[in-house]
Motif scaffolding. Structure first.
Motif, mmCIF file in Angstrom:
data_model
loop_
_atom_site.group_PDB
_atom_site.id
_atom_site.type_symbol
_atom_site.label_atom_id
_atom_site.label_comp_id
_atom_site.label_asym_id
_atom_site.label_seq_id
_atom_site.Cartn_x
_atom_site.Cartn_y
_atom_site.Cartn_z
ATOM 1 N N TYR A 180 0.834 -1.208 0.000
ATOM 2 C CA TYR A 180 0.000 0.000 0.000
ATOM 3 C C TYR A 180 0.870 1.261 0.000
ATOM 4 C CZ TYR A 180 -4.238 -2.783 0.641
ATOM 5 O OH TYR A 180 -5.268 -3.673 0.462
ATOM 6 N N ILE A 181 1.848 1.244 -0.916
ATOM 7 C CA ILE A 181 2.774 2.362 -1.065
ATOM 8 C C ILE A 181 2.220 3.373 -2.067
ATOM 9 C CG2 ILE A 181 5.075 3.023 -1.894
ATOM 10 C CD1 ILE A 181 5.871 0.064 -1.168
ATOM 11 N N ASN A 182 2.238 4.630 -1.693
ATOM 12 C CA ASN A 182 1.887 5.706 -2.609
ATOM 13 C C ASN A 182 3.197 6.342 -3.074
ATOM 14 O OD1 ASN A 182 1.246 8.706 -3.253
ATOM 15 N ND2 ASN A 182 -0.739 7.706 -3.295
ATOM 16 N N GLU A 183 3.558 6.081 -4.325
ATOM 17 C CA GLU A 183 4.839 6.568 -4.845
ATOM 18 C C GLU A 183 4.685 7.994 -5.376
ATOM 19 O OE1 GLU A 183 8.637 4.932 -7.431
ATOM 20 O OE2 GLU A 183 6.652 4.118 -7.807
ATOM 21 N N ASP A 184 4.716 8.923 -4.456
ATOM 22 C CA ASP A 184 4.593 10.338 -4.759
ATOM 23 C C ASP A 184 5.874 11.025 -4.281
ATOM 24 O OD1 ASP A 184 3.886 13.227 -4.181
ATOM 25 O OD2 ASP A 184 1.976 12.570 -5.029
ATOM 26 N N PRO B 81 2.480 11.992 8.035
ATOM 27 C CA PRO B 81 1.259 12.185 7.236
ATOM 28 C C PRO B 81 1.194 11.194 6.066
ATOM 29 C CG PRO B 81 2.852 13.925 6.789
ATOM 30 C CD PRO B 81 3.376 13.156 7.967
ATOM 31 N N GLY B 82 0.075 10.521 5.935
ATOM 32 C CA GLY B 82 -0.100 9.575 4.838
ATOM 33 C C GLY B 82 0.211 8.146 5.199
ATOM 34 N N PHE B 83 0.940 7.911 6.303
ATOM 35 C CA PHE B 83 1.311 6.531 6.625
ATOM 36 C C PHE B 83 0.079 5.681 6.929
ATOM 37 C CE2 PHE B 83 2.075 3.113 9.619
ATOM 38 C CZ PHE B 83 3.041 2.396 8.939
ATOM 39 N N GLY B 84 -0.004 4.527 6.251
ATOM 40 C CA GLY B 84 -1.061 3.565 6.525
ATOM 41 C C GLY B 84 -2.458 4.022 6.153
ATOM 42 N N THR B 85 -2.562 5.022 5.301
ATOM 43 C CA THR B 85 -3.881 5.567 4.956
ATOM 44 C C THR B 85 -4.370 5.149 3.571
ATOM 45 O OG1 THR B 85 -2.936 7.609 4.048
ATOM 46 C CG2 THR B 85 -3.462 7.593 6.395
ATOM 47 N N PHE B 86 -3.466 4.683 2.725
ATOM 48 C CA PHE B 86 -3.851 4.391 1.348
ATOM 49 C C PHE B 86 -4.439 2.984 1.210
ATOM 50 C CE2 PHE B 86 -0.820 7.835 1.031
ATOM 51 C CZ PHE B 86 -1.468 8.689 0.150
ATOM 52 N N LYS B 87 -5.524 2.876 0.460
ATOM 53 C CA LYS B 87 -6.235 1.615 0.298
ATOM 54 C C LYS B 87 -5.890 0.927 -1.021
ATOM 55 C CE LYS B 87 -9.974 3.183 3.275
ATOM 56 N NZ LYS B 87 -11.423 3.398 3.444
ATOM 57 N N LYS B 88 -4.992 1.534 -1.757
ATOM 58 C CA LYS B 88 -4.488 0.967 -2.998
ATOM 59 C C LYS B 88 -3.065 1.465 -3.164
ATOM 60 C CE LYS B 88 -5.515 0.629 -7.964
ATOM 61 N NZ LYS B 88 -6.442 1.060 -9.047
ATOM 62 N N GLY B 89 -2.167 0.585 -3.583
ATOM 63 C CA GLY B 89 -0.789 1.039 -3.719
ATOM 64 C C GLY B 89 0.141 -0.031 -4.254
ATOM 65 N N LYS B 90 1.411 0.325 -4.307
ATOM 66 C CA LYS B 90 2.433 -0.571 -4.834
ATOM 67 C C LYS B 90 3.019 -1.445 -3.722
ATOM 68 C CE LYS B 90 3.418 2.685 -8.535
ATOM 69 N NZ LYS B 90 4.418 3.493 -9.260
ATOM 70 N N ILE B 91 3.746 -2.460 -4.146
ATOM 71 C CA ILE B 91 4.390 -3.402 -3.228
ATOM 72 C C ILE B 91 5.899 -3.288 -3.408
ATOM 73 C CG2 ILE B 91 4.720 -5.861 -2.722
ATOM 74 C CD1 ILE B 91 1.787 -6.237 -3.730
ATOM 75 N N ALA B 92 6.652 -3.368 -2.311
ATOM 76 C CA ALA B 92 8.103 -3.235 -2.399
ATOM 77 C C ALA B 92 8.833 -4.297 -1.596
ATOM 78 C CB ALA B 92 8.536 -1.851 -1.915
ATOM 79 N N LEU B 93 10.049 -4.591 -2.045
ATOM 80 C CA LEU B 93 11.008 -5.412 -1.320
ATOM 81 C C LEU B 93 12.082 -4.446 -0.836
ATOM 82 C CD1 LEU B 93 11.273 -8.328 -3.912
ATOM 83 C CD2 LEU B 93 9.688 -8.109 -1.972
ATOM 84 N N GLN B 94 12.389 -4.503 0.443
ATOM 85 C CA GLN B 94 13.205 -3.458 1.052
ATOM 86 C C GLN B 94 14.711 -3.686 0.944
ATOM 87 O OE1 GLN B 94 13.051 -3.068 5.387
ATOM 88 N NE2 GLN B 94 12.792 -0.856 5.140
ATOM 89 N N ASP B 95 15.391 -2.615 0.584
ATOM 90 C CA ASP B 95 16.840 -2.529 0.679
ATOM 91 C C ASP B 95 17.155 -1.934 2.044
ATOM 92 O OD1 ASP B 95 19.459 -1.591 0.783
ATOM 93 O OD2 ASP B 95 19.181 -0.113 -0.816
ATOM 94 N N HIS B 96 17.621 -2.780 2.958
ATOM 95 C CA HIS B 96 18.015 -2.312 4.285
ATOM 96 C C HIS B 96 19.537 -2.370 4.422
ATOM 97 C CE1 HIS B 96 17.687 -1.544 8.616
ATOM 98 N NE2 HIS B 96 16.399 -1.311 8.422
ATOM 99 N N GLY B 97 20.207 -2.501 3.274
ATOM 100 C CA GLY B 97 21.660 -2.544 3.270
ATOM 101 C C GLY B 97 22.257 -3.911 3.513
#
Length: 225
Positions: A97-101, A196-212
């Motif tokens: 549920y990522i909003n890529e803005d 602001p915006g965290f956990g609010t979107f009901k549609k979004g992208k999916i990601a695999l995290q680069d944590h180093g």
């Protein structure tokens, strides 16, 4: 050569089984087609495709060649399934549920995360709600069916009309309802309270995290619900 052929056969068989259940591959096992690094137009060099596996290699990610790997497509009601394997002392995550803005600098500025972690080796393992399978910083797993470091785990994220279920190795570890008053209270009591915006979107992208850290993903499939 024999190893490559066997890996390809296993991947093809896995994709066939999932396809029969209505799942579609998000990762073709050969390229990063359908994915890009957050805020960029293509996948950075840190994400390598090796024998049907997506590998985040921190050495290859130097000089700005890293970043979270994000789907081109957005998803609303879905069942995501994938396998992950983590290196010793490593950290990653599956974010959704990522909003890529441009106003949101990171995937986790808006997206929720199912934690991927070496519980015993990484410092986050000492923090409640930061262990493998947790809904990161929001809900602790009911149990910890995570396998030993270096072994493959199967994670599932099912989200339908606000009902969220996280499954790790066939065991339901988190169940909650998104976006209601109780969920807003969970956010208010977390590190994300003032985001602001965290956990609010009901549609979004999916990601695999680069944590180093070194992390591997395979058999990434999804079904729209």
């Amino acid at each position: 050569m024999k190893k490559v052929i066997i890996a390809a056969l296993i991947l093809s068989l896995g994709q066939l089984i999932h396809a029969q259940k209505g799942f579609k591959p998000l990762f073709d096992g050969k390229t990063t087609k359908g994915w890009h690094s957050y805020g960029k137009s293509s996948a950075a060099a840190g994400w390598k495709v090796e024998d049907g596996i997506l590998h985040f290699d921190p050495e290859a990610a130097k000089n700005g060649q890293g970043g979270d790997l994000v789907t081109d497509a957005e998803f609303e009601n879905f069942h995501l399934k994938l396998d992950w394997k983590i290196a010793p002392n490593a950290n990653s995550g599956i974010i959704f549920y990522i909003n890529e803005d441009a106003k949101y600098p990171n995937t986790y500025s808006t997206g929720l995360e199912m934690q991927v972690l070496d519980n015993d080796g990484h410092p986050d393992g000492k923090i409640t709600k930061h262990r493998a399978g947790d809904l990161y910083d929001l809900i602790k797993s009911k149990s910890e069916p995570v396998k030993k470091v270096g072994e493959w785990n199967t994670a599932e994220i099912i989200s339908k009309k606000g009902k969220l279920t996280l499954i790790l190795n066939g065991v339901v570890v988190v169940e909650t309802v998104l976006w209601d008053d109780n969920f807003k209270k969970l956010i208010a009591g977390s590190k994300f309270a003032d985001w602001p915006g965290f956990g609010t979107f009901k549609k979004g992208k999916i990601a695999l995290q680069d944590h180093g850290d070194n992390v591997w993903y395979r058999n990434i499939v999804i079904k729209n619900l």
